[in-house]
Motif scaffolding. Structure first.
Motif, PDB file in Angstrom:
ATOM      1  N   UNK A 235      27.739   5.798  -1.443  1.00  9.96           N
ATOM      2  CA  UNK A 235      28.802   6.733  -1.032  1.00  9.96           C
ATOM      3  C   UNK A 235      28.421   8.190  -1.274  1.00  9.96           C
ATOM      4  N   UNK A 236      27.259   8.438  -1.860  1.00 10.53           N
ATOM      5  CA  UNK A 236      26.822   9.801  -2.111  1.00 10.53           C
ATOM      6  C   UNK A 236      27.450  10.394  -3.359  1.00 10.53           C
ATOM      7  N   UNK A 237      27.206  11.687  -3.584  1.00  5.46           N
ATOM      8  CA  UNK A 237      27.731  12.402  -4.746  1.00  5.46           C
ATOM      9  C   UNK A 237      28.736  13.462  -4.306  1.00  5.46           C
ATOM     10  N   UNK A 238      29.710  13.768  -5.155  1.00  6.47           N
ATOM     11  CA  UNK A 238      30.675  14.821  -4.806  1.00  6.47           C
ATOM     12  C   UNK A 238      29.974  16.165  -4.599  1.00  6.47           C
ATOM     13  N   UNK A 239      30.557  16.973  -3.768  1.00  4.17           N
ATOM     14  CA  UNK A 239      29.972  18.279  -3.481  1.00  4.17           C
ATOM     15  C   UNK A 239      30.122  19.215  -4.674  1.00  4.17           C
ATOM     16  N   UNK A 240      29.060  19.964  -4.961  1.00  3.88           N
ATOM     17  CA  UNK A 240      29.081  21.009  -5.986  1.00  3.88           C
ATOM     18  C   UNK A 240      28.426  22.257  -5.390  1.00  3.88           C
ATOM     19  N   UNK A 241      28.524  23.367  -6.108  1.00  5.51           N
ATOM     20  CA  UNK A 241      27.951  24.618  -5.599  1.00  5.51           C
ATOM     21  C   UNK A 241      26.463  24.747  -5.889  1.00  5.51           C
ATOM     22  N   UNK A 242      26.009  24.137  -6.990  1.00 10.61           N
ATOM     23  CA  UNK A 242      24.606  24.237  -7.386  1.00 10.61           C
ATOM     24  C   UNK A 242      24.155  22.922  -7.998  1.00 10.61           C
ATOM     25  N   UNK A 243      22.867  22.631  -7.852  1.00  9.74           N
ATOM     26  CA  UNK A 243      22.227  21.539  -8.576  1.00  9.74           C
ATOM     27  C   UNK A 243      20.966  22.085  -9.239  1.00  9.74           C
ATOM     28  N   UNK A 244      20.772  21.739 -10.523  1.00 10.92           N
ATOM     29  CA  UNK A 244      19.628  22.218 -11.284  1.00 10.92           C
ATOM     30  C   UNK A 244      18.923  21.038 -11.960  1.00 10.92           C
TER      31      UNK A 244
END
Length: 372
Positions: A206-215
């Motif tokens: 189902x994928x991952x929830x949307x966020x503004x940044x990934x590090x």
């Protein structure tokens, strides 16, 4: 549908080393394998065959690179599809020389010329055709153990390579989560300590929830015969590794790599949300991963993304050989220090990274200039 990814950072200089020296390294690896046969870490037939070069070419010594610290932002984006696909991925083992801090050089063993190694991102149900290649200038035996793989050694026994060789495996990503991969030769502790680890993320269907940044961050220890900060080339200290007393504990392979003191801090804006992928290569020390001036809004320990997250966790223990997935909110302008809360590792051994939160102050949440 297939996608091709090549995880190899090019080098810029090299000097020669004799074939005799190369064979000495291989012989040492073979001897270590026979000594460790009773431990389950013996070399298999493929590794033994790989350790017998079929050509009379010469290897080269480690090359110098300007930067070893992986860029935390240089990762593949979230997956936005509903069907499986096949990926063709090349992962290159590279032995390089770079700086831990200004004037302090170290002989790193890496995947792709960076620490941690390249971030590999697939979806549950995807098929991966992975080629592990050893750069021709290397002198050591390498392989890869993927914690995300069902199969003997996580693929380690099938991916032994000597300089200039490659081996290919195929596997299906069956279970979701964030998983370490690492070199697993007989002296795996030495190879991992020197930088040979990374992360594979298997997103749930189902994928991952949307966020503004990934590090993307990784922690490991370096064991040196010299004192931390002493200028010059630092030689590996096997006795200190045995005693688990490192001179450095590092985030992304360099002292305070992701700060203004080194490669620059990360920047976000007030009101944004970030997802942090964290892998602890170790090889020996657990990390008490903590964001000073913030909190982990959501925490998936061990990278277990299929589980319900814990909420508002202050410090998360990440053992060596494991991962964590974290989300953070940024409600106020500030500088967030990412540390191992075993704080001598911050004060004395270099373990820190920064995220600068830009935006106007909000005295309702935090007022640094309050007066009654």
């Amino acid at each position: 549908m297939k996608s091709r990814k090549n995880y190899s950072r090019q080098s810029n200089s090299s000097t020669g080393v004799s074939r005799k020296q190369f064979m000495k390294n291989i012989g040492g690896a073979m001897l270590t394998g026979s000594i460790m046969a009773g431990t389950g870490f013996s070399l298999n037939a493929r590794a033994a065959a790989a350790a017998s070069p079929k050509t009379d070419t010469t290897a080269s010594s480690a090359v110098e690179v300007d930067r070893i610290a992986a860029d935390p932002t240089a990762i593949p984006g979230p997956i936005r599809r509903n069907t499986p696909k096949t990926h063709e991925i090349e992962l290159v083992s590279r032995e390089v020389i770079s700086e831990i801090e200004d004037g302090v050089q170290f002989h790193y063993l890496t995947f792709g010329g960076q620490v941690p190694g390249p971030f590999i991102r697939v979806r549950q149900g995807d098929t991966v055709i992975l080629t592990h290649k050893s750069a021709p200038e290397n002198v050591l035996l390498h392989n890869v153990d993927f914690h995300s793989v069902y199969g003997t050694g996580g693929g380690a026994e099938a991916t032994f390579v000597t300089p200039g060789q490659s081996q290919t495996i195929k596997f299906k990503a069956m279970y979701p989560g964030a998983y370490i991969y690492h070199c697993a030769v007989p002296r795996m502790d030495y190879h991992i300590s020197s930088g040979m680890y990374g992360m594979m993320l298997v997103e749930p269907e189902e994928g991952l929830p949307e966020v503004d940044h990934e590090f993307y961050f990784g922690q490991n220890e370096i064991y040196s015969q010299q004192l931390a900060g002493e200028k010059g080339m630092h030689e590996f200290n096997f006795e200190d590794m045995r005693k688990e007393t490192p001179q450095y504990v590092l985030l992304n392979g360099e002292k305070q790599a992701i700060t203004a003191n080194r490669r620059g801090a990360l920047k976000v804006k007030k009101g944004e949300k970030a997802r942090i992928f964290f892998v602890n290569g170790g090889p020996n020390l657990s990390s008490s991963f903590h964001p000073i001036g913030n909190v982990w809004t959501k925490t998936w320990r061990e990278g277990a993304i299929a589980s319900n997250p814990e909420r508002f966790v202050q410090t998360a223990l990440v053992p060596p050989g494991s991962c964590g997935i974290f989300e953070m909110d940024f409600p106020v302008a500030s500088t967030v220090h990412l540390v191992d809360h075993a704080l001598s590792r911050v004060a004395n051994k270099g373990m820190m990274g920064d995220i600068i939160v830009e935006g106007p102050e909000d005295p309702e949440i935090f007022d640094p200039n309050y007066s009654a």
